[in-house]
Design an enzyme around this catalytic site. Structure first.
Site, PDB file in Angstrom:
ATOM      1  N   ARG A 120       0.849  -1.193   0.000  1.00  0.00           N
ATOM      2  CA  ARG A 120       0.000   0.000   0.000  1.00  0.00           C
ATOM      3  C   ARG A 120       0.879   1.235   0.000  1.00  0.00           C
ATOM      4  O   ARG A 120       1.780   1.365   0.829  1.00  0.00           O
ATOM      5  CB  ARG A 120      -0.917   0.024   1.230  1.00  0.00           C
ATOM      6  CG  ARG A 120      -1.929  -1.082   1.156  1.00  0.00           C
ATOM      7  CD  ARG A 120      -2.939  -1.014   2.263  1.00  0.00           C
ATOM      8  NE  ARG A 120      -3.682  -2.266   2.260  1.00  0.00           N
ATOM      9  CZ  ARG A 120      -4.631  -2.584   3.119  1.00  0.00           C
ATOM     10  NH1 ARG A 120      -4.969  -1.726   4.066  1.00  0.00           N
ATOM     11  NH2 ARG A 120      -5.247  -3.740   3.040  1.00  0.00           N
ATOM     12  N   SER A 167      -7.993  -1.050   0.844  1.00  0.00           N
ATOM     13  CA  SER A 167      -9.005  -1.323   1.854  1.00  0.00           C
ATOM     14  C   SER A 167      -9.557  -0.078   2.526  1.00  0.00           C
ATOM     15  O   SER A 167     -10.136   0.767   1.854  1.00  0.00           O
ATOM     16  CB  SER A 167      -8.426  -2.285   2.894  1.00  0.00           C
ATOM     17  OG  SER A 167      -9.416  -2.657   3.793  1.00  0.00           O
ATOM     18  N   HIS A 168      -9.357   0.044   3.826  1.00  0.00           N
ATOM     19  CA  HIS A 168      -9.978   1.127   4.589  1.00  0.00           C
ATOM     20  C   HIS A 168      -9.248   2.466   4.428  1.00  0.00           C
ATOM     21  O   HIS A 168      -9.703   3.474   4.955  1.00  0.00           O
ATOM     22  CB  HIS A 168     -10.023   0.742   6.066  1.00  0.00           C
ATOM     23  CG  HIS A 168      -8.658   0.417   6.602  1.00  0.00           C
ATOM     24  ND1 HIS A 168      -7.993  -0.727   6.273  1.00  0.00           N
ATOM     25  CD2 HIS A 168      -7.831   1.099   7.419  1.00  0.00           C
ATOM     26  CE1 HIS A 168      -6.812  -0.753   6.871  1.00  0.00           C
ATOM     27  NE2 HIS A 168      -6.685   0.347   7.569  1.00  0.00           N
ATOM     28  N   ASP A 202     -16.202  -1.825   4.581  1.00  0.00           N
ATOM     29  CA  ASP A 202     -15.082  -0.927   4.266  1.00  0.00           C
ATOM     30  C   ASP A 202     -14.801  -0.836   2.770  1.00  0.00           C
ATOM     31  O   ASP A 202     -15.568  -1.351   1.947  1.00  0.00           O
ATOM     32  CB  ASP A 202     -13.829  -1.385   5.024  1.00  0.00           C
ATOM     33  CG  ASP A 202     -13.240  -2.663   4.442  1.00  0.00           C
ATOM     34  OD1 ASP A 202     -14.006  -3.447   3.848  1.00  0.00           O
ATOM     35  OD2 ASP A 202     -12.018  -2.870   4.566  1.00  0.00           O
ATOM     36  N   ASP A 229     -12.900  -2.287   0.555  1.00  0.00           N
ATOM     37  CA  ASP A 229     -12.873  -3.475  -0.303  1.00  0.00           C
ATOM     38  C   ASP A 229     -13.860  -4.546   0.150  1.00  0.00           C
ATOM     39  O   ASP A 229     -13.812  -5.685  -0.338  1.00  0.00           O
ATOM     40  CB  ASP A 229     -11.456  -4.045  -0.393  1.00  0.00           C
ATOM     41  CG  ASP A 229     -10.903  -4.458   0.957  1.00  0.00           C
ATOM     42  OD1 ASP A 229     -11.340  -3.893   1.979  1.00  0.00           O
ATOM     43  OD2 ASP A 229     -10.037  -5.348   0.998  1.00  0.00           O
ATOM     44  N   ASP A 254     -14.354  -6.269   2.955  1.00  0.00           N
ATOM     45  CA  ASP A 254     -14.050  -7.421   3.816  1.00  0.00           C
ATOM     46  C   ASP A 254     -14.306  -7.145   5.300  1.00  0.00           C
ATOM     47  O   ASP A 254     -14.359  -8.068   6.099  1.00  0.00           O
ATOM     48  CB  ASP A 254     -12.625  -7.958   3.573  1.00  0.00           C
ATOM     49  CG  ASP A 254     -11.547  -6.901   3.733  1.00  0.00           C
ATOM     50  OD1 ASP A 254     -11.882  -5.735   4.019  1.00  0.00           O
ATOM     51  OD2 ASP A 254     -10.362  -7.263   3.552  1.00  0.00           O
ATOM     52  N   ARG A 255     -14.466  -5.869   5.648  1.00  0.00           N
ATOM     53  CA  ARG A 255     -14.763  -5.573   7.064  1.00  0.00           C
ATOM     54  C   ARG A 255     -16.246  -5.311   7.252  1.00  0.00           C
ATOM     55  O   ARG A 255     -16.956  -4.969   6.301  1.00  0.00           O
ATOM     56  CB  ARG A 255     -14.028  -4.323   7.519  1.00  0.00           C
ATOM     57  CG  ARG A 255     -12.553  -4.438   7.438  1.00  0.00           C
ATOM     58  CD  ARG A 255     -11.928  -3.221   8.062  1.00  0.00           C
ATOM     59  NE  ARG A 255     -10.483  -3.335   7.967  1.00  0.00           N
ATOM     60  CZ  ARG A 255      -9.638  -2.647   8.701  1.00  0.00           C
ATOM     61  NH1 ARG A 255     -10.095  -1.779   9.585  1.00  0.00           N
ATOM     62  NH2 ARG A 255      -8.359  -2.808   8.565  1.00  0.00           N
ATOM     63  N   GLU A 302     -11.074 -10.869  13.514  1.00  0.00           N
ATOM     64  CA  GLU A 302     -10.107  -9.904  14.016  1.00  0.00           C
ATOM     65  C   GLU A 302     -10.849  -8.745  14.666  1.00  0.00           C
ATOM     66  O   GLU A 302     -11.965  -8.399  14.254  1.00  0.00           O
ATOM     67  CB  GLU A 302      -9.260  -9.349  12.876  1.00  0.00           C
ATOM     68  CG  GLU A 302      -8.365 -10.377  12.227  1.00  0.00           C
ATOM     69  CD  GLU A 302      -7.349  -9.701  11.322  1.00  0.00           C
ATOM     70  OE1 GLU A 302      -6.197  -9.577  11.746  1.00  0.00           O
ATOM     71  OE2 GLU A 302      -7.716  -9.289  10.218  1.00  0.00           O
ATOM     72  N   LYS A 346     -11.604 -12.279   5.012  1.00  0.00           N
ATOM     73  CA  LYS A 346     -12.715 -11.847   5.837  1.00  0.00           C
ATOM     74  C   LYS A 346     -13.807 -11.326   4.915  1.00  0.00           C
ATOM     75  O   LYS A 346     -13.526 -10.977   3.768  1.00  0.00           O
ATOM     76  CB  LYS A 346     -12.270 -10.810   6.861  1.00  0.00           C
ATOM     77  CG  LYS A 346     -11.487  -9.619   6.321  1.00  0.00           C
ATOM     78  CD  LYS A 346     -10.948  -8.821   7.498  1.00  0.00           C
ATOM     79  CE  LYS A 346     -10.274  -7.529   7.072  1.00  0.00           C
ATOM     80  NZ  LYS A 346      -8.882  -7.682   6.629  1.00  0.00           N
ATOM     81  N   ARG A 388      -0.974   1.154  17.535  1.00  0.00           N
ATOM     82  CA  ARG A 388      -2.247   0.624  18.011  1.00  0.00           C
ATOM     83  C   ARG A 388      -2.045   0.090  19.428  1.00  0.00           C
ATOM     84  O   ARG A 388      -1.125  -0.695  19.669  1.00  0.00           O
ATOM     85  CB  ARG A 388      -2.743  -0.501  17.121  1.00  0.00           C
ATOM     86  CG  ARG A 388      -2.872  -0.137  15.645  1.00  0.00           C
ATOM     87  CD  ARG A 388      -3.891  -1.023  14.954  1.00  0.00           C
ATOM     88  NE  ARG A 388      -3.839  -0.955  13.504  1.00  0.00           N
ATOM     89  CZ  ARG A 388      -4.315   0.049  12.761  1.00  0.00           C
ATOM     90  NH1 ARG A 388      -4.873   1.097  13.335  1.00  0.00           N
ATOM     91  NH2 ARG A 388      -4.233   0.016  11.446  1.00  0.00           N
TER      92      ARG A 388
HETATM   93  C1  VG1 Z   1      -5.193  -3.688   9.869  1.00  0.00           C
HETATM   94  C2  VG1 Z   1      -5.942  -4.481  10.912  1.00  0.00           C
HETATM   95  C3  VG1 Z   1      -5.838  -5.967  10.620  1.00  0.00           C
HETATM   96  C4  VG1 Z   1      -6.341  -6.239   9.205  1.00  0.00           C
HETATM   97  C5  VG1 Z   1      -5.592  -5.371   8.222  1.00  0.00           C
HETATM   98  C6  VG1 Z   1      -6.126  -5.512   6.815  1.00  0.00           C
HETATM   99  O1  VG1 Z   1      -3.829  -4.023   9.898  1.00  0.00           O
HETATM  100  O2  VG1 Z   1      -5.447  -4.186  12.189  1.00  0.00           O
HETATM  101  O3  VG1 Z   1      -6.577  -6.674  11.586  1.00  0.00           O
HETATM  102  O4  VG1 Z   1      -6.159  -7.589   8.867  1.00  0.00           O
HETATM  103  O5  VG1 Z   1      -5.709  -3.998   8.587  1.00  0.00           O
HETATM  104  O6  VG1 Z   1      -7.474  -5.193   6.785  1.00  0.00           O
HETATM  105  P1  VG1 Z   1      -2.746  -3.094  10.626  1.00  0.00           P
HETATM  106  O7  VG1 Z   1      -1.421  -3.738  10.314  1.00  0.00           O
HETATM  107  O8  VG1 Z   1      -2.906  -1.718  10.075  1.00  0.00           O
HETATM  108  O9  VG1 Z   1      -3.074  -3.135  12.076  1.00  0.00           O
HETATM  109  V1  VG1 Z   1      -8.137  -4.529   5.417  1.00  0.00           V
HETATM  110  O10 VG1 Z   1      -9.749  -4.516   5.637  1.00  0.00           O
HETATM  111  O11 VG1 Z   1      -7.330  -2.996   5.444  1.00  0.00           O
HETATM  112  O12 VG1 Z   1      -7.568  -5.433   4.159  1.00  0.00           O
HETATM  113 CO    CO Z   2     -10.642  -4.212   3.928  1.00  0.00          CO
END
Ligand code: VG1
Ligand code: CO
Length: 547
Positions: free
Chosen positions: A24, A115-116, A281, A283, A285-286, A367, A380, A500
């Protein structure tokens, strides 16, 4: 006539290291000449045996999605793939891509998403490779890809015009056939095989039940419309913000109480007439699940989903096991214990669940970051979780908040929260984590702010299926009453570092279940500050996002 493969000379870029879920970076980084090409070539170079096989390609519709897909298709043809399955308009949610890979037994897939993370010309872009099981490639693969990016000297492509991604049908890119497919159909069919659609439809038809699904202008819009308003007959308008936009309408497509505040507010306002809310979110998956004036914490949601499996057709036969990422609360562990099934604890990121799901050791995984899913795919799955909840609500005829409260009564409550400090200086974040790591031996067994630290470590995981080991997956401070504070740095951000801090405390006594979360966790927040010196090192007095 065979199409000529063109080799374009290139040179490595630094930093093409996949994080928690793929590579990313800012769109502007990806737009540099050869940047995307190098990474895609590094993936293709790490594969073997793809000749004549099928590659699935799609993304969350964010800015640069369409441009990247055309580049990838030409390179996939050069790499010898025989066919590409591409979602119409370049759209495939992450779980739908996983479903398509599995259903059509593709060799693998490239999912374009950050993703988010926000999108748009100044936002983020991302890319990840999924294996033939439909799940994200494991660490050994992503490490090999990174190695390759560091020594790459050329990428291979062919000369071919862009194709029209907006038309269903078969096209040709060099020797490779490109099938533009309906991005929803295979996925919707799979979900229909797992849930009691009739009962859910009856619930959605009731005058006293009103639902809102907020797609946050991200990829789930078309899926939610087709499934909720289409197949399940929910009233038009149930899905809001349902058109995917390249910049997600300027929003942050992360379904948590901060970024989905409007949905939470609507459910808290009795005048809205809403009984159930959900969001997903960028993509897809959340998921976020909201009852009347009640946000279900993702860790609780996972536990409720596991505990109620007997009510859901696809899971009524029983669960082989459950799995959660380490920072996710231990609420699901209690359910597993009651069910007499194993509960696995993995590092953060869905890639670690794949081998457990493939081996049949776990059926449901989750998660704390709003991700829940099952063996139906290897990602997910946001809508899956929402339909699972609707199935439970339909059978139990009980509001979501009451379901969670009853769950606490039975199992006790794992009060839980995550505090994020976003965009802090990378050097400061590293100093903070390194400092904690160095102090681990002294912390274990010590007394801090009057709290007894029973154990302190840096989480390491050995995959029970293939024996691979992953280290440095998060600092854990564990108290003698079962409370925990966990520290880790995000692996999905693109600017500075995000710290975090995960806080958890078990409350058995039902008379204390309604204590506000942040109040119940206040002593742990203090402990986190004392042991990690967050304010001192980062200059931040409070978190940016509390979820
Ligand atoms: C975050 C979340 C993790 C999740 C990842 C991808 O990662 O904490 O639980 O699997 O995003 O989610 P990080 O390394 O930023 O804590 V998604 O929905 O962005 O593909
Ligand atoms: Co996502």
């Amino acid at each position: 006539m065979t199409t000529k493969v063109i080799s374009v000379s290139s040179a490595p870029f630094s930093g093409q290291k996949p994080g928690t879920s793929g590579l990313r970076k800012k769109v502007t980084v990806f737009q540099q000449e050869r940047y995307l090409e190098n990474f895609v070539q590094a993936i293709f170079d790490t594969l073997s045996g793809q000749q004549g096989k099928t590659l699935v390609v799609g993304g969350d519709g964010r800015y640069y999605n369409d441009v990247a897909i055309q580049t990838i298709l030409r390179m996939a043809a050069a790499a010898g793939f025989g066919r590409a399955l591409v979602g119409c308009d370049g759209i495939l949610s992450t779980p739908a891509a996983s479903a398509v890979i599995r259903k059509w037994q593709a060799f693998g897939g490239l999912i374009l998403s950050a993703s988010h993370n926000p999108g748009g010309p100044d936002g983020d872009f991302g890319i990840k490779y999924n294996l033939g099981n439909g799940g994200p490639a494991n660490e050994a693969f992503t490490d090999a890809v990174y190695q390759r990016t560091q020594e790459i000297s050329a990428y291979r492509t062919i000369e071919a015009a862009d194709i029209d991604l907006g038309r269903l049908g078969e096209f040709q890119v060099g020797e490779m056939v490109v099938s533009i497919i309906d991005p929803v159909a295979d996925y919707a069919e799979l979900l229909e095989s797992l849930f009691d659609f009739e009962r859910i439809a009856a619930l959605l038809a009731r005058a006293d039940f009103r639902m809102r699904f907020d797609a946050m202008h991200a990829v789930t819009g078309p899926y939610a419309k087709a499934i909720l308003e289409g197949r399940l007959g929910a009233p038009a308008g149930t899905v809001v913000n349902g058109t995917p936009l390249p910049d997600f309408g300027g929003g942050h497509p992360d379904p948590n109480p901060v970024y989905a505040a409007e949905l939470v507010a609507a459910l808290a306002d009795s005048r809205s007439g809403l009984s159930f809310g959900a969001a997903s979110d960028g993509d897809g998956d959340r998921n976020m699940v909201v009852g009347r004036g009640f946000v279900v914490s993702p860790s609780d949601s996972l536990a409720v989903i596991a505990a109620n499996h007997a009510l859901v057709p696809g899971y009524a036969a029983g669960l082989a096991g459950v799995a959660r990422s380490m920072p996710t609360s231990c609420a699901v562990d209690r359910v597993a214990k009651a069910l007499g099934i194993p509960c696995y604890e993995t590092p953060t990121g869905w890639k670690y669940f794949g081998s457990l799901l493939d081996a049949g050791k776990a059926t449901i995984c989750g998660e704390e970051s709003a991700g829940t899913g099952s063996s139906h795919v290897r990602e997910k799955d946001g809508l899956w979780a929402v339909l699972y909840w609707l199935n439970i609500l339909a059978v139990r005829d009980t509001p979501a908040d009451v379901i969670v409260r009853e769950h606490w009564q039975r199992f006790g409550r794992n009060v839980y929260s995550r505090h994020d400090y976003e965009g802090i200086e990378t050097a400061a974040a590293d100093r903070l984590i390194d400092g904690l790591r160095a102090r681990l031996p002294q912390l274990a067994g010590s007394l801090c702010n009057g709290l007894r630290i029973e154990a302190a470590d840096d989480f390491a995981y050995i995959d029970p299926v293939d024996g691979s080991r992953s280290e440095r997956q998060g600092i854990r401070i564990m108290l003698d009453d079962g409370s925990r504070v966990v520290f880790r740095l995000s692996g999905t951000g693109t600017e500075g570092a995000t710290l975090r801090v995960y806080l958890e405390r078990f409350v058995a006594d039902p008379s204390r279940h309604e204590v506000p979360t942040q109040e119940a966790l206040a002593p742990l927040v203090q402990l986190a500050e004392t042991v990690a010196q967050i304010a001192g090192i980062t200059g931040r007095k409070k978190p940016d996002v509390i979820s």
